[in-house]
Motif scaffolding. Structure first.
Motif, short mmCIF file in Angstrom:
data_model
loop_
_atom_site.label_atom_id
_atom_site.label_comp_id
_atom_site.label_asym_id
_atom_site.label_seq_id
_atom_site.Cartn_x
_atom_site.Cartn_y
_atom_site.Cartn_z
N PHE A 149 2.00 10.23 -4.60
CA PHE A 149 0.86 9.54 -3.97
C PHE A 149 -0.33 10.48 -3.74
O PHE A 149 -1.48 10.05 -3.84
CB PHE A 149 1.25 8.94 -2.61
CG PHE A 149 2.35 7.91 -2.64
CD1 PHE A 149 2.82 7.37 -3.83
CD2 PHE A 149 2.93 7.46 -1.45
CE1 PHE A 149 3.85 6.42 -3.85
CE2 PHE A 149 3.94 6.51 -1.46
CZ PHE A 149 4.41 6.00 -2.65
N TYR A 185 -3.52 10.41 -5.71
CA TYR A 185 -3.60 9.15 -6.47
C TYR A 185 -4.86 8.43 -6.00
O TYR A 185 -4.96 8.10 -4.83
CB TYR A 185 -2.34 8.32 -6.22
CG TYR A 185 -2.24 7.08 -7.06
CD1 TYR A 185 -1.71 7.14 -8.35
CD2 TYR A 185 -2.68 5.86 -6.58
CE1 TYR A 185 -1.63 5.99 -9.13
CE2 TYR A 185 -2.60 4.71 -7.36
CZ TYR A 185 -2.07 4.79 -8.63
OH TYR A 185 -1.99 3.65 -9.39
N TYR A 229 -6.00 9.31 -2.36
CA TYR A 229 -5.03 9.26 -1.27
C TYR A 229 -4.63 10.68 -0.86
O TYR A 229 -4.26 11.48 -1.72
CB TYR A 229 -3.79 8.42 -1.65
CG TYR A 229 -2.96 8.15 -0.43
CD1 TYR A 229 -3.41 7.25 0.53
CD2 TYR A 229 -1.79 8.85 -0.17
CE1 TYR A 229 -2.69 7.04 1.70
CE2 TYR A 229 -1.07 8.66 0.99
CZ TYR A 229 -1.53 7.75 1.92
OH TYR A 229 -0.84 7.55 3.08
N CYS A 241 3.09 7.23 2.79
CA CYS A 241 2.35 6.24 3.56
C CYS A 241 3.24 5.92 4.77
O CYS A 241 4.44 5.67 4.61
CB CYS A 241 2.11 4.96 2.77
SG CYS A 241 1.14 5.21 1.27
N HIS A 268 0.16 1.55 3.36
CA HIS A 268 -0.88 2.56 3.08
C HIS A 268 -1.48 3.19 4.34
O HIS A 268 -2.61 3.70 4.30
CB HIS A 268 -2.01 1.98 2.19
CG HIS A 268 -1.50 1.44 0.88
ND1 HIS A 268 -2.26 0.63 0.06
CD2 HIS A 268 -0.31 1.59 0.24
CE1 HIS A 268 -1.54 0.30 -1.01
NE2 HIS A 268 -0.36 0.88 -0.92
N ASP A 295 6.88 5.06 3.16
CA ASP A 295 6.83 4.79 1.72
C ASP A 295 6.62 6.13 1.03
O ASP A 295 5.72 6.88 1.40
CB ASP A 295 5.65 3.85 1.47
CG ASP A 295 5.60 3.30 0.05
OD1 ASP A 295 6.30 3.82 -0.83
OD2 ASP A 295 4.81 2.35 -0.16
N ASP A 352 9.67 5.28 -6.50
CA ASP A 352 8.86 4.86 -5.36
C ASP A 352 9.74 3.95 -4.50
O ASP A 352 10.37 3.02 -5.03
CB ASP A 352 7.66 4.11 -5.96
CG ASP A 352 6.71 3.48 -5.00
OD1 ASP A 352 6.77 3.78 -3.80
OD2 ASP A 352 5.87 2.67 -5.47
N HIS A 397 5.24 -3.71 -8.63
CA HIS A 397 4.66 -3.25 -9.89
C HIS A 397 5.73 -2.71 -10.82
O HIS A 397 6.80 -2.25 -10.35
CB HIS A 397 3.63 -2.15 -9.59
CG HIS A 397 4.15 -1.07 -8.67
ND1 HIS A 397 4.68 0.11 -9.13
CD2 HIS A 397 4.27 -1.02 -7.31
CE1 HIS A 397 5.08 0.84 -8.10
NE2 HIS A 397 4.85 0.18 -6.97
N LEU A 430 2.90 5.66 -11.96
CA LEU A 430 3.33 5.05 -10.70
C LEU A 430 3.18 3.54 -10.75
O LEU A 430 4.05 2.81 -10.28
CB LEU A 430 2.51 5.66 -9.54
CG LEU A 430 2.73 5.05 -8.15
CD1 LEU A 430 4.17 5.24 -7.68
CD2 LEU A 430 1.76 5.66 -7.14
N HIS A 431 2.05 3.09 -11.27
CA HIS A 431 1.80 1.65 -11.34
C HIS A 431 1.65 1.24 -12.80
O HIS A 431 0.72 1.67 -13.47
CB HIS A 431 0.53 1.26 -10.58
CG HIS A 431 0.67 1.46 -9.10
ND1 HIS A 431 -0.35 1.92 -8.31
CD2 HIS A 431 1.71 1.26 -8.28
CE1 HIS A 431 0.06 1.99 -7.05
NE2 HIS A 431 1.32 1.60 -7.00
N TRP A 463 -7.89 2.73 3.28
CA TRP A 463 -6.50 2.68 2.83
C TRP A 463 -5.65 1.76 3.68
O TRP A 463 -4.97 0.88 3.16
CB TRP A 463 -5.87 4.09 2.81
CG TRP A 463 -6.27 4.88 1.63
CD1 TRP A 463 -7.22 5.88 1.59
CD2 TRP A 463 -5.79 4.73 0.29
NE1 TRP A 463 -7.32 6.36 0.30
CE2 TRP A 463 -6.46 5.68 -0.50
CE3 TRP A 463 -4.84 3.89 -0.32
CZ2 TRP A 463 -6.22 5.81 -1.88
CZ3 TRP A 463 -4.60 4.02 -1.69
CH2 TRP A 463 -5.28 4.97 -2.45
N GLU A 515 11.08 -1.30 -0.13
CA GLU A 515 10.83 -1.17 -1.58
C GLU A 515 11.97 -0.43 -2.26
O GLU A 515 12.47 0.57 -1.73
CB GLU A 515 9.52 -0.39 -1.81
CG GLU A 515 9.19 -0.13 -3.28
CD GLU A 515 7.84 0.53 -3.49
OE1 GLU A 515 7.34 1.18 -2.55
OE2 GLU A 515 7.29 0.40 -4.60
N1 MF3 Z 1 4.47 2.09 -2.67
C1 MF3 Z 1 3.03 1.98 -2.69
C2 MF3 Z 1 2.64 1.38 -3.99
O1 MF3 Z 1 3.43 1.34 -4.87
C3 MF3 Z 1 2.38 3.26 -2.39
C4 MF3 Z 1 1.16 3.65 -3.12
S1 MF3 Z 1 0.25 4.72 -2.14
C5 MF3 Z 1 -0.92 5.41 -3.13
O2 MF3 Z 1 1.59 0.85 -4.17
F1 MF3 Z 1 -1.57 6.23 -2.45
F2 MF3 Z 1 -0.32 6.05 -4.10
F3 MF3 Z 1 -1.68 4.47 -3.64
#
Ligand code: MF3
Ligand code: CO
Length: 250
Positions: free
Chosen positions: A58, A61, A64, A69, A78, A96, A107, A171, A177-178, A221, A235
Motif C-alpha cells: 500500500f 500506492y 498512500y 489501513c 482506508h 487492512d 491483501d 478486485h 494489487l488491483h 483517503w 477481506e
Molecule cells: N484492501 C484495500 C484495497 O484493496 C487497500 C488499498 S489501500 C491503498 O483497496 F492505499 F493501497 F490504496
C-alpha cells in the motif's frame, strides 16, 4: 483490462504472499488493546513485513503513506494510521494489509474489537460481516458468476438489517494489487462475469450498521459512513480452482 487467470505455480506464489499477510495480521491482532495507537500497529506491521522478506503493497500506492489501513468505528476503509488515534475499549478497528513477494500481491483485512465488551449490536455487525465473506467464498466456484458472489454478501447483510457499501468494491489481484474484475458486494444471482479456473479475487465486504452511504474525508483517503454508523470490513484473497475456492490468505 482483461481478467488475468493464474497458473497453479502462480497461485502457489500468491499463497506465499498470502501467508505473510496472515502472519502480520495475526501479530497485529494480538497487539490490539486499549491504549495502543494505530501508528503502533503500523510500525509493527512494517517491521514484520520486512522481517518476513516481503515489501508493503500500500505504501506509495498513489500517494498512500502507510503499510496499513486502520479504520475505526464509523470509518469504512482506508483510515491512515496516526499517533493520535489511540484505541479505546468498545471500539472496532479494521486492519487492512497488503504485501508483494516475488512479484505477487496478497491483501487481507480483519475487523477486531478493542477490549472485551462490544455493544451487542456492534458485535453482531462484525459477526455478520465476517459471515458474509465466508458465504461469498463458498460460492466463488468455476461456473458461478460475480453476481452470485455479490448476492451472497448482500442477502446475508440485508437480512440482518445492515447495508452494503457500494462506493468501494473487491478486485482481482495478482502481479498488481488491483486487477480486473471489480468484485462488488452486491449483485444478482446468475448475473455478471462467469468465474473461471485461475481467477484470484480479493473479496472484501464493507458493511454499515446504518445506511449504505459513504464519503471521503478531506485527507482524501479515509472513507466514513455518511450517517456516522459503525462499519466493518473483512477481506481474503481467493483462488478459483478445480478443487473449489482456495483462500490464499488463510
Ligand atoms: N484492501 C484495500 C484495497 O484493496 C487497500 C488499498 S489501500 C491503498 O483497496 F492505499 F493501497 F490504496
Ligand atoms: Co483489497
Amino acid at each position: 483490462m482483461p481478467i488475468v487467470c493464474k497458473s497453479a505455480p502462480e497461485i502457489e506464489k500468491m499463497r506465499r504472499s498470502g501467508r505473510i499477510v496472515r502472519q502480520v495480521l495475526d501479530e497485529l491482532s494480538a497487539m490490539v488493546a486499549p491504549g495502543v495507537s494505530t501508528m503502533d500497529l503500523e510500525r509493527a506491521a512494517e517491521a514484520s513485513i520486512r522481517r518476513l522478506g516481503a515489501r508493503p503493497a500500500f505504501k506509495g500506492y498513489f500517494d498512500y503513506p502507510c503499510v496499513l489501513c486502520t479504520s475505526l468505528n464509523e470509518e469504512i476503509v482506508h483510515g491512515i494510521p496516526s499517533e493520535r488515534r489511540v484505541l479505546k475499549q468498545g471500539e472496532i478497528v479494521s486492519i487492512d494489509c497488503g504485501v508483494v513477494l516475488d512479484g505477487y500481491y496478497a491483501d487481507a483485512a480483519v475487523t477486531l474489537p478493542v477490549g472485551n465488551h462490544l455493544k451487542p449490536e456492534v458485535a453482531r455487525l462484525v459477526e455478520v460481516t465476517k459471515s458474509s465473506l465466508d458465504r461469498a467464498i463458498q460460492v466463488a466456484r468455476i461456473g458461478n458468476t460475480l453476481g452470485d458472489v455479490g448476492a451472497a454478501v448482500q442477502e446475508l447483510v440485508e437480512a440482518n438489517g445492515f447495508s452494503v457499501v457500494r462506493e468501494f468494491v473487491g478486485h482481482g489481484i495478482g502481479t498488481r494489487l488491483h486487477e480486473d474484475p471489480q468484485v462488488p458486494n452486491y449483485g444478482t444471482r446468475g448475473h455478471g462475469a462467469r468465474l473461471r479456473e485461475g481467477m484470484v479475487l480479493a473479496i472484501e465486504p464493507m458493511v454499515n450498521a446504518g445506511k449504505p452511504g459513504a464519503r471521503v474525508l478531506p485527507d482524501k483517503w479515509t472513507a466514513v459512513t455518511e450517517d456516522g454508523s459503525y462499519s466493518a470490513h473483512f477481506e481474503h484473497c481467493v483462488a478459483i480452482t478445480t478443487d473449489g475456492p482456495q483462500v490464499l490468505t488463510a
